[in-house]
Enzyme design. Structure first.
Site, PDB file in Angstrom:
ATOM      1  N   ASP A   8     -38.379  13.307  38.038  1.00 21.93           N
ATOM      2  CA  ASP A   8     -39.246  13.299  39.109  1.00 21.93           C
ATOM      3  C   ASP A   8     -40.624  12.557  38.061  1.00 21.93           C
ATOM      4  OD1 ASP A   8     -41.205  13.794  41.271  1.00 21.93           O
ATOM      5  OD2 ASP A   8     -42.041  15.409  39.729  1.00 21.93           O
ATOM      6  N   ASP A  10     -44.532  12.151  39.197  1.00 24.74           N
ATOM      7  CA  ASP A  10     -45.764  12.807  38.902  1.00 24.74           C
ATOM      8  C   ASP A  10     -45.755  14.014  38.396  1.00 24.74           C
ATOM      9  OD1 ASP A  10     -46.494  10.422  40.487  1.00 24.74           O
ATOM     10  OD2 ASP A  10     -46.813  11.366  42.571  1.00 24.74           O
TER      11      ASP A  10
END
Length: 253
Positions: A8, A10
C-alpha cells in the site's frame, strides 16, 4: 508461479497521503484554488493523525474525478516532477529496505494503491520497484472523462485488482506478502499468505494481534501530528519555500 510483495502507498510506503501532493501540484499549476488546497490540507491532518475512513476516501475520489474531468492527460503528466518532489522525501527508508529485501530474494515488489494507475506506475519507477496496481481513470481522445475504468482500487476493489493482476502475471498469492496500515486493506491482506501490518490503525492492529500477523511499527503519533501541522501551515501560505520552512519548524518543535 512466483511469489511477490505488494505495498500500500499512503502511510505504508510513505508518510501521509499522496493525494495531497497531487493536489498541491495542481494548485501550483493554477488548476486548483487556495480554498481547495486548504481543505485538502485539513483532510491531510486528519489522515496523518487518525487514518482514512471509507467516507473520506470516497469523498476524495469524487473530488479528484470532478477535478480531472475534461483535462488533457498530458497536462496532468506534466505535474509529475512536482508530485514526486512532494512524495519522495516522505517515503519511509524502513519500507524501502523491506522492498529491497524482497527483490533481492527474487520476489518482485509492487505498489498497490487507490491512487491513479499512471501516478502509481511513475512512483514505482522512481522507487525502482517492479510495477504498480492502481485505479484506472477513463480516457477518451487524450482527455479524462471524470469516470472510472474498472474497479476503484480501494477495499475489496483493490483486492479484486490484486487477484486479477496476480492471475495475469502468474503470481502465487498464497506465497506472497502484502503490507498495509489500514483495516480498509483487510481484503488485500487476507488475499495473500503473508500479511503484514505497518504502523497499523487500531482496527488493523487488533486483527493482526488476533491472527498472529507480523507488525512493523516505526511512526510515532507525535511525529505524525508535527508533520500534519506543517502541512496545514504550508497550505495556508502556499508555495514550496514556505512548505519547506514549515517542515523545518515542525522538526525543531
Amino acid at each position: 508461479m512466483t511469489a511477490a510483495a505488494f505495498f500500500d502507498l499512503d502511510r505504508t510506503l510513505m508518510a501521509g497521503s499522496s493525494a495531497y501532493h497531487f493536489g498541491r501540484a495542481m494548485y501550483k499549476a493554477g488548476q486548483m484554488t487556495r480554498r481547495q488546497i486548504a481543505r485538502d490540507a485539513i483532510d491531510q491532518i486528519r489522515f496523518r493523525v487518525e487514518g482514512a475512513t471509507d467516507a473520506a476516501v470516497n469523498g476524495l475520489l469524487d473530488r479528484v474525478l470532478d477535478g480531472i474531468k475534461g483535462r488533457r492527460v498530458v497536462d496532468l503528466r506534466r505535474l509529475t516532477p512536482d508530485v514526486l518532489a512532494g512524495i519522495l522525501p516522505r517515503v519511509y527508508p524502513q519500507m524501502l529496505e523491506v522492498v529491497r529485501e524482497h527483490q533481492d530474494a527474487g520476489r518482485p515488489a509492487y505498489i498497490a494503491t487507490a491512487a491513479s494507475q499512471p501516478a502509481a506506475e511513475i512512483l514505482a519507477q522512481a522507487l525502482v520497484m517492479d510495477g504498480a496496481i492502481g485505479t484506472q481513470w477513463e480516457i477518451e481522445d487524450g482527455i479524462y472523462t471524470g469516470r472510472l475504468e474498472g474497479a476503484f482500487a480501494y477495499g475489496e476493489g483493490k483486492a479484486r485488482r490484486l487477484r486479477e493482476f496476480a492471475a495475469e502475471q502468474g503470481i502465487d498469492l498464497d506465497a506472497s506478502w502484502a503490507y498495509s496500515d489500514a483495516a480498509s486493506d483487510l481484503p488485500m491482506l487476507e488475499a495473500v499468505g503473508h500479511p503484514v501490518a505497518v504502523n497499523p490503525d487500531a482496527e488493523l492492529a487488533e486483527v493482526a494481534k488476533r491472527e498472529g500477523w507480523e507488525v512493523l511499527r516505526f511512526e510515532k503519533l507525535g511525529e505524525r501530528m508535527r508533520m500534519a501541522a506543517a502541512v496545514g501551515i504550508a497550505a495556508a501560505v502556499g508555495g514550496s519555500g514556505t512548505w519547506l520552512a514549515a517542515r523545518r519548524r515542525a522538526r525543531r518543535a
